[in-house]
Design a protein around this motif. Structure first.
Motif, PDB file in Angstrom:
ATOM      1  N   VAL A 137       0.692   1.497  10.985  1.00  0.00           N
ATOM      2  CA  VAL A 137       0.854   2.121   9.666  1.00  0.00           C
ATOM      3  C   VAL A 137       0.928   0.968   8.679  1.00  0.00           C
ATOM      4  N   ALA A 138      -0.211   0.636   8.100  1.00  0.00           N
ATOM      5  CA  ALA A 138      -0.285  -0.520   7.202  1.00  0.00           C
ATOM      6  C   ALA A 138       0.776  -0.426   6.107  1.00  0.00           C
ATOM      7  N   PRO A 139       1.307  -1.568   5.647  1.00  0.00           N
ATOM      8  CA  PRO A 139       2.364  -1.557   4.635  1.00  0.00           C
ATOM      9  C   PRO A 139       2.034  -0.731   3.393  1.00  0.00           C
ATOM     10  N   SER A 140       0.755  -0.538   3.112  1.00  0.00           N
ATOM     11  CA  SER A 140       0.385   0.302   1.964  1.00  0.00           C
ATOM     12  C   SER A 140       0.904   1.724   2.122  1.00  0.00           C
ATOM     13  N   GLY A 141       1.132   2.153   3.374  1.00  0.00           N
ATOM     14  CA  GLY A 141       1.710   3.475   3.607  1.00  0.00           C
ATOM     15  C   GLY A 141       3.135   3.573   3.100  1.00  0.00           C
ATOM     16  N   GLY A 142       3.915   2.496   3.307  1.00  0.00           N
ATOM     17  CA  GLY A 142       5.272   2.466   2.770  1.00  0.00           C
ATOM     18  C   GLY A 142       5.278   2.417   1.259  1.00  0.00           C
ATOM     19  N   ASP A 143       4.363   1.628   0.697  1.00  0.00           N
ATOM     20  CA  ASP A 143       4.251   1.563  -0.762  1.00  0.00           C
ATOM     21  C   ASP A 143       3.951   2.946  -1.341  1.00  0.00           C
ATOM     22  N   ALA A 144       2.998   3.644  -0.723  1.00  0.00           N
ATOM     23  CA  ALA A 144       2.598   4.960  -1.225  1.00  0.00           C
ATOM     24  C   ALA A 144       3.720   5.979  -1.072  1.00  0.00           C
ATOM     25  N   THR A 145       4.472   5.893   0.025  1.00  0.00           N
ATOM     26  CA  THR A 145       5.595   6.820   0.236  1.00  0.00           C
ATOM     27  C   THR A 145       6.642   6.633  -0.846  1.00  0.00           C
ATOM     28  N   ALA A 146       7.003   5.382  -1.102  1.00  0.00           N
ATOM     29  CA  ALA A 146       8.014   5.100  -2.125  1.00  0.00           C
ATOM     30  C   ALA A 146       7.536   5.514  -3.507  1.00  0.00           C
ATOM     31  N   ALA A 147       6.246   5.358  -3.768  1.00  0.00           N
ATOM     32  CA  ALA A 147       5.705   5.733  -5.076  1.00  0.00           C
ATOM     33  C   ALA A 147       5.647   7.246  -5.245  1.00  0.00           C
ATOM     34  N   ALA A 148       5.453   7.963  -4.153  1.00  0.00           N
ATOM     35  CA  ALA A 148       5.291   9.422  -4.230  1.00  0.00           C
ATOM     36  C   ALA A 148       6.612  10.154  -4.395  1.00  0.00           C
ATOM     37  N   ILE A 149       7.699   9.601  -3.849  1.00  0.00           N
ATOM     38  CA  ILE A 149       8.992  10.295  -3.859  1.00  0.00           C
ATOM     39  C   ILE A 149       9.796   9.831  -5.070  1.00  0.00           C
ATOM     40  N   PRO A 150      10.200  10.747  -5.929  1.00  0.00           N
ATOM     41  CA  PRO A 150      10.927  10.360  -7.142  1.00  0.00           C
ATOM     42  C   PRO A 150      12.185   9.533  -6.834  1.00  0.00           C
ATOM     43  N   HIS A 151      12.304   8.408  -7.527  1.00  0.00           N
ATOM     44  CA  HIS A 151      13.500   7.553  -7.483  1.00  0.00           C
ATOM     45  C   HIS A 151      13.773   6.960  -6.106  1.00  0.00           C
ATOM     46  N   ALA A 152      12.761   6.897  -5.239  1.00  0.00           N
ATOM     47  CA  ALA A 152      12.973   6.317  -3.909  1.00  0.00           C
ATOM     48  C   ALA A 152      13.259   4.826  -4.020  1.00  0.00           C
ATOM     49  N   ARG A 153      14.139   4.351  -3.161  1.00  0.00           N
ATOM     50  CA  ARG A 153      14.409   2.912  -3.045  1.00  0.00           C
ATOM     51  C   ARG A 153      13.569   2.371  -1.902  1.00  0.00           C
ATOM     52  N   HIS A 154      12.946   1.208  -2.098  1.00  0.00           N
ATOM     53  CA  HIS A 154      11.996   0.673  -1.123  1.00  0.00           C
ATOM     54  C   HIS A 154      12.428  -0.716  -0.670  1.00  0.00           C
ATOM     55  N   ILE A 155      12.535  -0.897   0.655  1.00  0.00           N
ATOM     56  CA  ILE A 155      12.872  -2.194   1.235  1.00  0.00           C
ATOM     57  C   ILE A 155      11.744  -2.607   2.169  1.00  0.00           C
ATOM     58  N   VAL A 156      11.201  -3.798   1.967  1.00  0.00           N
ATOM     59  CA  VAL A 156      10.173  -4.364   2.844  1.00  0.00           C
ATOM     60  C   VAL A 156      10.786  -5.550   3.578  1.00  0.00           C
TER      61      VAL A 156
END
Length: 299
Positions: A251-270
């Motif tokens: 699951v390429a990291p772009s999947g995490g980026d897209a998930t965080a962008a799609a969900i309102p106010h999501a916090r994202h840690i890489v």
């Protein structure tokens, strides 16, 4: 009183029987953990679970349908070509059906609003729970998962080649296949512990109550049949934490980026150097992120 880890079974209204385990104390804040593709509940290591129960949570782990000791579907699985092309049969179940299993387990146990944590395909299921059942979702944590958008989160060609390899037919083959795939996916900073991973592969093989090869194929099909869920993710209101590594080959990291962008106010840690794996070397760190997220929600 403390719950002791043992396999338990919940008969659900639709006829599916879900196997689960509980760790921690009754009355503590419940955390439902949903594993990924072909992963049984033991994929969540004892070290990871213990880190959460020590913080004061009641941890529930479940075998998804078509995995572990839960019910296996009777419909024919897709063939290898259909899996590689992302083509689903008309009789395929979807991630929404697997999310229904999770919410019905929550209701069966009388838990009320629950903190839902999912990894990989389990992250997709957890996202679906949060989107469709906000009243049952206290918080969401999505680990190395994606949105279903075909433009993001796609596996590397090397990973697709491994997926297309002939499936194992005995325990020795299953251990070898697990070690090969896990070493491939583990990332650059957290190499696998072969002894630990081999033991886990044996446990998974021994707990498989149905045709694991067909079950995995049907789970892959469920992802394909569910399509792009980006619009649905925008409806999630539960506080959300998205975690992924920057060295993920399935699951390429772009999947995490897209998930965080799609969900309102999501916090994202890489996490640098992390792949598509949660080894014990990272268990305490990830558990701390999850616990801190839940505690902030409670506060």
């Amino acid at each position: 009183m403390p719950e002791h880890t043992e396999d338990r079974f919940a008969p659900l209204p639709g006829g599916t029987r879900i196997c689960y385990r509980m760790d921690g104390h009754y009355g503590a804040s419940p955390v439902l953990m949903v594993a990924g593709l072909a992963e049984d509940l033991t994929t969540w290591s004892d070290r990871f679970v213990s880190a959460l129960t020590a913080t004061g949570f009641l941890v529930i782990r479940m075998d998804n349908r078509d995995c572990g000791r839960s019910t296996y579907a009777t419909t024919p699985p897709p063939n290898t070509l259909q899996q590689l092309l992302g083509k689903a049969r008309r009789d395929a179940y979807k991630l929404a059906d697997m999310a229904d299993d999770a919410t019905q387990l929550i209701e069966h146990l009388g838990l009320g609003p629950t903190h839902v944590v999912g990894r990989s395909m389990g992250g997709m299921i957890a996202q679906t729970v949060a989107a469709r059942y906000p009243e049952l979702t206290a918080s969401l944590t999505s680990l190395y998962s994606t949105t279903g958008n075909a433009k993001v989160g796609q596996p590397a060609a090397s990973t697709m080649a491994l997926i297309a390899s002939p499936p194992p037919r005995d325990r020795v083959g299953a251990v070898r296949a697990h070690l090969r795939m896990t070493a491939h996916l583990a990332g650059t900073a957290y190499p696998i512990d072969e002894v630990e991973e081999a033991a886990h592969a044996v446990t998974t093989w021994n707990r498989t109550a149905g045709d694991g090869v067909a079950g995995t194929a049907r789970q892959i099909q469920a992802i394909a049949a569910s399509g792009d869920r980006t619009a649905e993710l925008a409806r999630i209101s539960a506080p959300t934490l998205v975690i992924n590594g920057d060295r993920d080959l399935i699951v390429a990291p772009s999947g995490g980026d897209a998930t965080a962008a799609a969900i309102p106010h999501a916090r994202h840690i890489v996490i640098p150097g992390m792949g598509h794996h949660l080894p014990d070397a990272l268990a305490l760190r990830i558990a701390d992120h999850v616990a801190s997220h839940i505690e902030k929600v409670a506060a």
